[in-house]
Design a protein around this motif. Structure first.
Motif, mmCIF file in Angstrom:
data_model
loop_
_atom_site.group_PDB
_atom_site.id
_atom_site.type_symbol
_atom_site.label_atom_id
_atom_site.label_comp_id
_atom_site.label_asym_id
_atom_site.label_seq_id
_atom_site.Cartn_x
_atom_site.Cartn_y
_atom_site.Cartn_z
ATOM 1 N N ASN A 1 -60.647 21.985 69.755
ATOM 2 C CA ASN A 1 -59.832 20.959 69.098
ATOM 3 C C ASN A 1 -60.528 19.605 69.052
ATOM 4 O OD1 ASN A 1 -57.761 22.858 68.761
ATOM 5 N ND2 ASN A 1 -56.186 21.298 69.148
ATOM 6 N N THR B 1 -65.403 18.856 74.464
ATOM 7 C CA THR B 1 -65.451 20.025 75.336
ATOM 8 C C THR B 1 -64.740 21.230 74.738
ATOM 9 O OG1 THR B 1 -63.442 19.280 76.443
ATOM 10 C CG2 THR B 1 -65.533 18.616 77.433
ATOM 11 N N ASP B 2 -63.773 21.009 73.845
ATOM 12 C CA ASP B 2 -62.917 22.094 73.376
ATOM 13 C C ASP B 2 -62.969 22.185 71.853
ATOM 14 O OD1 ASP B 2 -62.270 21.994 76.012
ATOM 15 O OD2 ASP B 2 -60.102 21.851 75.733
ATOM 16 N N PRO C 1 -51.790 24.576 89.721
ATOM 17 C CA PRO C 1 -52.899 24.703 88.774
ATOM 18 C C PRO C 1 -52.457 24.287 87.370
ATOM 19 C CG PRO C 1 -51.906 26.831 89.152
ATOM 20 C CD PRO C 1 -51.235 25.881 90.109
ATOM 21 N N VAL C 2 -53.434 24.035 86.507
ATOM 22 C CA VAL C 2 -53.103 23.724 85.118
ATOM 23 C C VAL C 2 -53.793 24.703 84.170
ATOM 24 C CG1 VAL C 2 -52.655 21.285 85.498
ATOM 25 C CG2 VAL C 2 -54.977 22.041 85.022
ATOM 26 N N ASP C 3 -54.496 25.691 84.750
ATOM 27 C CA ASP C 3 -55.208 26.628 83.881
ATOM 28 C C ASP C 3 -54.366 27.852 83.563
ATOM 29 O OD1 ASP C 3 -55.158 27.624 86.390
ATOM 30 O OD2 ASP C 3 -57.279 28.193 86.478
ATOM 31 N N ARG C 4 -53.128 27.859 84.016
ATOM 32 C CA ARG C 4 -52.224 28.964 83.707
ATOM 33 C C ARG C 4 -50.801 28.505 83.993
ATOM 34 N NH1 ARG C 4 -54.741 29.771 88.526
ATOM 35 N NH2 ARG C 4 -53.400 29.969 90.347
ATOM 36 N N ARG C 5 -49.855 29.320 83.534
ATOM 37 C CA ARG C 5 -48.457 29.011 83.795
ATOM 38 C C ARG C 5 -48.179 29.176 85.284
ATOM 39 N NH1 ARG C 5 -43.837 30.224 80.528
ATOM 40 N NH2 ARG C 5 -41.979 30.003 81.794
ATOM 41 N N PRO C 6 -47.620 28.122 85.926
ATOM 42 C CA PRO C 6 -47.296 28.281 87.350
ATOM 43 C C PRO C 6 -46.190 29.330 87.523
ATOM 44 C CG PRO C 6 -47.197 25.977 86.670
ATOM 45 C CD PRO C 6 -47.268 26.795 85.425
ATOM 46 N N LEU D 1 -42.737 26.541 90.396
ATOM 47 C CA LEU D 1 -41.939 25.575 89.634
ATOM 48 C C LEU D 1 -40.682 25.191 90.405
ATOM 49 C CD1 LEU D 1 -42.345 27.078 86.062
ATOM 50 C CD2 LEU D 1 -43.380 24.992 86.963
ATOM 51 N N LEU E 1 -41.479 22.583 92.802
ATOM 52 C CA LEU E 1 -41.565 21.235 92.215
ATOM 53 C C LEU E 1 -40.176 20.614 92.140
ATOM 54 C CD1 LEU E 1 -44.050 21.487 89.203
ATOM 55 C CD2 LEU E 1 -44.478 20.655 91.513
ATOM 56 N N ARG F 1 -50.175 20.989 95.000
ATOM 57 C CA ARG F 1 -50.697 20.651 93.675
ATOM 58 C C ARG F 1 -50.865 21.962 92.904
ATOM 59 N NH1 ARG F 1 -53.378 15.727 93.193
ATOM 60 N NH2 ARG F 1 -51.616 15.300 91.839
#
Lengths: 834, 372
Positions: A468, A465-466, A602-607, A612, A615, A600
């Motif tokens: 890498n 997909t990427d 996101p993981v597509d950007r810095r929270p 944080l 968390l 929950r």
């Protein structure tokens, strides 16, 4: 995935000299974890031939029924005479074709065959079971009965393909395509630079409207569904030897022709298939999510409550299968009665996440679900259906119906844009565009472009997909072993932090003081806290609890190090080490009750900072503690004299040792605190920002605790919170001034009430003595009712006086001593002992 | 005793005759030689050199001699007394040496006596092994990073590209913390020290060079090869232009530091969600150096004659992980690796049973001492 080398050679023209181990090495280098290479038929030596049973005589009078047979083995025995063989199995009759091993042969495992006397007869060889030939389970639990068409005297080693090598590959989650011969063959072809004969390249008729009706209500869960029908199957038809042998080598048990064929095609192409008995399917086949309250009995005989998240295959009655996981018993091919003559073949593509969830929910991992979870090639579905149909027609005399149902949710092939030098940058190697393009094409990608490559990944590689992912493909095919070894240059570092240094120092200091470190499990239960005698309201009873503890007795995390450490003490004691000093440092888990369940993120950007922080707010407080426990002798008796048992004072001293590493002097007070002895428990305090703060406790354990925990008598313990000591730390030590003038020593014996703490007397002496005092040392404690009076004790102190700038006169020292004694007298009622 | 002669009469003094002086001297020498102890010598000394000794008396008589005879007599007596004193000193030294030698013999002890008055303590080898590995990297400029053991799921899984449906996120592998009222707490016992990597990236501006040692948890029952609580060390490097070759070099450097200059590592492709490309890392067997492979005469127990020892997982940090942790994957790349300390202790020190490392038996731990 178990891969027979003989089968693999069908798709790749490997040099005849290549062994399984050679192929293993190549595939490992390409990134397939080939764990073992099994040598089938290793040491097997003929004659091993097809025979036909001529006569059977039952021998009686033995523990079990034994048969004495004559078997026609053709010319294999050199005479053409019937071979006399004793056999313990009973699953055959006169006229059956069997596998006979003759004298002179050797079976796997060094089992040499010779004529031998048994059960009163001479057996000239053996009628073989699949087990004896190392073929794996065939479900018969008896000797092999061959299909009648094989001629007597035929070499059975060749017929049963007994000599082979099988590669056992642990397929990683990203390489679902290698759960098929097709996928492994592709990797093998690339590794050897040889062409691949792709078994999925089949002519497939175009879909039409005459096939078995299928309705897909959830095109996301099922983006492809092919249905084909075969009629006129011979219910008596059995799987041919080549097919069952391949299944066996691949680790599957032959069951019935229709099931064997679907399994075979799944192994070959990686596409899970399902064959329904058409007579048992009512109406259209559907694909949808299960409805509340629906149930299904799966092929394994388990009746399952379905969840509305489960994707199911249905007919007019309701669910007939868990999509991609397991079929239902209500539409099963009949393999016991042998009545199935018409089957509908399903080759579908299901969403990997949906299948994974369903398999997990029902704790039902199947060959199909394993493949769907890791990704199945959707483009191979119709070829797999065709291959199944072809084999059923070929092997069971069926007829393929013209109807071809194919439902496809439209989807675009996945493309990735990647700079041509991206693999170079990832690897730190200059491969060059040409190599990159060639490697990507080898794995089945379409590649366009010059500096910027537009890569269309093949349908069987949903893991790509990427950028890498593509880099990894290039690098692994070029060989990880060819990567150079270079070292990055980090910025100059600062070494350990002060806190990290201190944690190490605490360990070293305690070990230096004779304590042995234990690293105990942090799990505990209420029972341990009860044994410690903690009050109902004790904060150590507020626990972090696990949803899935290993033991229901210990479902929570420690709030104190003592239960684990005392457990280690008891274990050592039980094993015969009785003089013990143990320590542990580690986290304890102290919920504040303020923990919030976090969103929950996101993981597509810095929270965000706030996210944080939320968390961290979900976590219990996890302070670092240090604890020691002691039992038995602290000093051993020996030729040097007497030993000394460890006692409460050692425990307190251990706490002082720990505090000393932080530059903290502890204030010790008598207090009552579980699990310690009420009269032998010290509370330990330190100044944190000018406020006296509790650091921990030390002393001898309460006798009740000792008894409840089955500890050695007089077990002692200390526990301190290192994080508090860190905050109390004094920073850099100021070096002491060393005066060189002589010391003036004065001893005083003070009599006080027994209840007066020595610490109070000493504090008063220090304060009263003033600046000239260098040190105070208590060198004796003495109690004697006759001399001192009831309830009194004598404390003998050595006072040392010194001035920085002159030699003290006797008068000066005496005056300071008198002032010290006077203040001790007024503070604590101390009187000089006469 | 006679008083000094003040009259200066030319009298003959019997005691100062040469033969008398010689006799006195010889008697003294004989007495000293005969003295067999310091006490006897002391008696002889008093008798022959004391104020009442014949030579002392003779010396006093010198004054009574006429002036012309004084010099002669004085010389004779002086020489005699010198010889006597010399002999005394010599004998004294001899006897003292004898006494000293005798005392040293008498004071001899049995130095083989055992001594275990206060048995030594020790740090746990897992602790010291972890420190030793960490220190390899600290000396290269890395920081040690630490984090909580009860950790937010987001840090343990999501941020590391471990999707919600990943098998690692089931109760088969992970300890979940109860949230109260049957709710999902969003907290787990960390299954690796990787969440510390995520925290490190969020806490710092790149470049980031950290090692993360610590305790981790998985739902395995304790047996000879598994333990639910174990220790890991992980490394993370984030910088501009880091490559897999840098990863390889860093691994090689580590095994050389821990096992010797001729050591090296080998990478094999593998899959982990948080790295891409990913690899399994093996190190050359430090015992046989590969010589046992295909050599049945020299089997190696440490590597089962494989020549390599499996160490752990590694790879280039997945750009998705960088993104979730606030690092720009267009500008920075990174590598990471991790392995179990228990396993390293097992093959480095021939520990055969995992339970020995978790039970806290002092007989196991004590021999490891303070450092490893």
């Amino acid at each position: 995935m178990r891969v027979p080398l003989s089968w693999l050679r069908e798709y790749v023209d490997l040099p005849a000299t290549e062994t399984g181990r050679d192929v293993q090495a190549k595939l490992i280098s390409a990134g397939l974890e080939v764990e073992t290479v099994e040598q089938h038929g290793d040491g097997l030596k003929g004659p091993l031939v097809v025979g036909q049973v001529l006569t059977v005589e039952e021998l009686e009078g033995f523990k079990k029924l034994i048969r004495f047979c004559t078997v026609d083995v053709g010319q294999a025995n050199g005479t053409g005479e019937p071979q006399e063989i004793v056999c313990g199995a009973r699953n055959f009759s006169v006229g059956d074709k069997v596998v006979v091993v003759l004298p002179g042969a050797e079976l796997p495992g060094g089992f040499a065959i010779s004529a031998r006397k048994t059960y009163g007869k001479v057996s000239h060889g053996m009628i073989c079971s699949s087990d004896e030939l190392g073929m794996g389970e065939d479900g018969t639990h008896g000797i092999i009965v061959l299909p009648p068409e094989h001629e007597v005297g035929t070499d059975a080693i060749e017929l049963l393909q007994l000599v082979d090598e099988v590669l056992d590959i642990a397929v990683t989650p990203d390489r679902g395509y290698c759960l098929s011969m097709r996928g492994v063959a592709r990797e093998t072809a690339i590794a050897y630079g040889l062409p691949l004969r792709d078994p999925a390249l089949l002519d497939v008729p175009a879909p039409n409207a005459f096939g078995h009706p299928v309705k897909v209500a959830d095109p996301f869960g099922c983006d492809r569904f092919t249905a084909r029908t075969v009629t006129g199957l011979d219910p008596e038809a059995r799987s041919p030897i080549w097919l069952t042998r391949r299944l066996q080598k691949a680790g599957m048990r032959p069951i019935s022709l229709a099931v064997d064929v679907t399994n075979y095609v799944m192994l070959e192409l990686g596409q899970p298939l399902h064959a329904y008995d058409r007579s048992r399917v009512q109406g259209a086949i559907g694909v949808r999510r299960a409805e509340q309250g629906e149930r299904l009995t799966t092929l394994d005989g388990v009746t399952r409550e379905l969840s509305t998240d489960d994707l199911v295959i249905t007919d007019d009655r309701g669910p007939i299968g868990l999509a991609g996981v397991m079929g239902g018993a209500n539409s099963e091919i009949d393999d016991t009665e042998g009545t199935t003559t018409e089957v509908v073949v399903e080759a579908a593509h299901f969403d990997s996440v949906s299948v994974a969830r369903t398999a997990r929910r029902h704790k039902l991992s199947s060959e199909a679900s394993r493949r769907f979870e890791r990704g199945v090639d959707p483009e191979a579905a119709s070829a797999a259906a065709q291959r199944t149909v072809d084999l059923l027609v070929l092997l069971a005399g069926g007829t393929a119906e013209a109807g071809v149902t194919e439902i496809i949710a439209p989807s675009a092939p996945h493309t990735i844009t990647v700079p041509a030098d991206h693999p170079d940058k990832v690897a730190g190697v200059t491969y060059g565009r040409e190599t990159v393009v060639r490697r990507l094409q080898q794995i089945g990608c379409d590649v366009y472009g010059q500096d910027e490559l537009l890569v269309t990944v093949p349908s069987w590689r949903p893991d790509l997909t990427d950028p890498n992912d593509l880099a990894e493909e290039v690098i692994r095919l070029e060989g990880y072993e060819n990567l150079p070894s270079t070292l990055p240059r980090p910025l100059p570092g600062h070494g350990l932090t002060e806190r990290q240094r201190l944690h190490r120092r605490v360990g070293r200091a305690l070990a230096g003081a004779g304590y042995v470190e234990a690293l105990t499990y942090p799990f505990l239960g209420e029972a341990a806290l009860d044994q410690l005698g903690l009050d109902a309201g004790d904060p150590r009873r507020t626990l972090v609890t696990l949803v899935n503890p290993l033991s229901d007795e210990e479902p929570a995390l420690r709030t104190t190090l003592l239960p684990g450490l005392l457990g280690a003490l008891r274990r050592n004691d039980g094993r015969g080490s009785h003089d013990l000093a143990l320590f542990e440092t580690g986290l304890v888990f102290r919920p504040t009750g303020e923990e919030r369940i976090p969103e929950r993120l996101p993981v597509d950007r810095r929270p965000s900072k706030a996210d944080l922080a939320a968390l961290d707010a979900a976590l219990p407080r996890q302070p670092r503690h240090a604890a020691v426990v002691l039992a038995g002798a602290r000093e051993q008796a020996g030729w040097w004299g007497k030993g000394r048992p460890s006692d409460w004072a050692d425990a307190i001293q251990a706490a002082r040792t720990v505090a000393g590493e932080y530059g903290v002097e502890l204030t010790v007070r008598a207090e009552q605190h579980a699990p310690w002895h009420p009269g032998r428990c010290a509370a330990l305090y330190a100044l944190v920002d000018g406020t006296e703060t509790l650091v921990g406790h030390a002393g001898e354990l309460h006798p009740r605790v000792v008894k409840a925990m089955h500890l050695p008598e007089r077990t002692c313990a200390a526990e301190v919170e290192l994080d508090v000591l860190e905050r109390a730390g004094q920073g850099m030590l100021a070096a002491p001034r060393i005066a060189t003038f002589p010391v003036a020593t004065q001893d005083v014996a003070l009599v006080v009430d027994r209840a007066v703490p020595a610490a109070d007397v000493e504090a008063a002496l220090r304060e009263g003595a003033g600046e000239l005092l260098e040190s105070v040392r208590l060198f004796d404690v003495y109690e004697n009712a006759e001399q001192l009076g009831e309830g009194r004790k004598s404390l003998a102190y050595a006072l040392r006086f010194r001035a920085e700038d002159r030699t003290l006169t006797v008068d000066e020292a005496s005056a300071a001593r008198d002032a010290a004694v006077a203040l001790a007298g007024s503070r604590t009622g101390a009187v000089l002992r006469g | 005793m006679s008083a000094p002669n003040k009259s200066y009469d030319p009298v003959e003094v019997e005691a100062l005759k040469p033969e008398q002086i010689e006799r006195m001297r010889d008697e003294a020498l004989a007495a000293f030689a005969a003295a067999d102890s310091l006490d006897a010598l002391h008696e002889a000394k008093v008798a022959h050199t004391g104020p009442a000794s014949p030579l002392a008396l003779a010396n006093r008589e010198i004054g009574a001699l006429p002036p012309h005879a004084k010099a002669d007599a004085g010389k004779r007596v002086g020489m005699a007394r010198g010889a006597v004193n010399k002999a005394l000193a010599g004998r004294q030294a001899e006897l003292e040496a004898e006494r000293d030698a005798r005392v040293l013999v008498e004071e001899a002890v049995d130095v083989t006596l055992p001594y275990d008055r206060v048995p030594a303590g020790a740090r746990h080898p897992l602790t010291t092994m972890m420190e030793r590995v960490a220190d390899v990297f600290v000396s290269m400029g890395y920081e040690i990073a630490e984090g909580p053991e009860a950790e937010a799921e987001w840090f343990n899984f999501d941020a590391l590209n471990i999707a919600p449906n990943h098998p690692a996120r089931t109760m088969q592998d992970t300890f979940f913390v109860e949230g109260g009222k049957g709710e999902d707490s969003g907290v787990v016992l960390r299954t690796h020290t990787s969440p510390v990597q995520a925290r490190s990236m969020l806490d710092r501006e790149p470049p980031v060079y950290v090692v993360c040692p610590g305790r981790v948890y998985r739902t395995d029952e304790l047996d000879a090869t598994h333990t639910p609580v174990f220790h890991q060390i992980e490394l993370l490097a984030i910088d501009e232009g880091l490559t897999m070759a840098d990863l390889k070099g860093t691994l090689d450097h580590m095994v050389q530091s821990l096992f010797g200059a001729e050591m090296k590592t080998r990478l094999r492709p593998n899959y982990f969600p948080f790295t891409e490309p990913s690899a399994e890392m093996d190190m050359l067997c430090y015992v046989c150096k590969g010589a046992s492979v295909g050599n049945p005469d020299r089997p190696c127990r440490t590597c089962s004659s494989e020549g390599w020892i499996e160490l752990g997982g590694c790879g280039m940090v997945n750009p998705r992980v960088l993104t979730a942790c606030g690092v720009d994957p267009e500008k920075y790349s990174g590598f990471a690796f991790g392995f179990g300390i228990e396993r390293m202790l097992m093959f480095r020190h021939n520990v055969e049973d995992m339970r020995d490392m978790v039970e806290g038996d002092v007989r196991f731990t004590r021999p490891f001492g303070m450092e490893i």
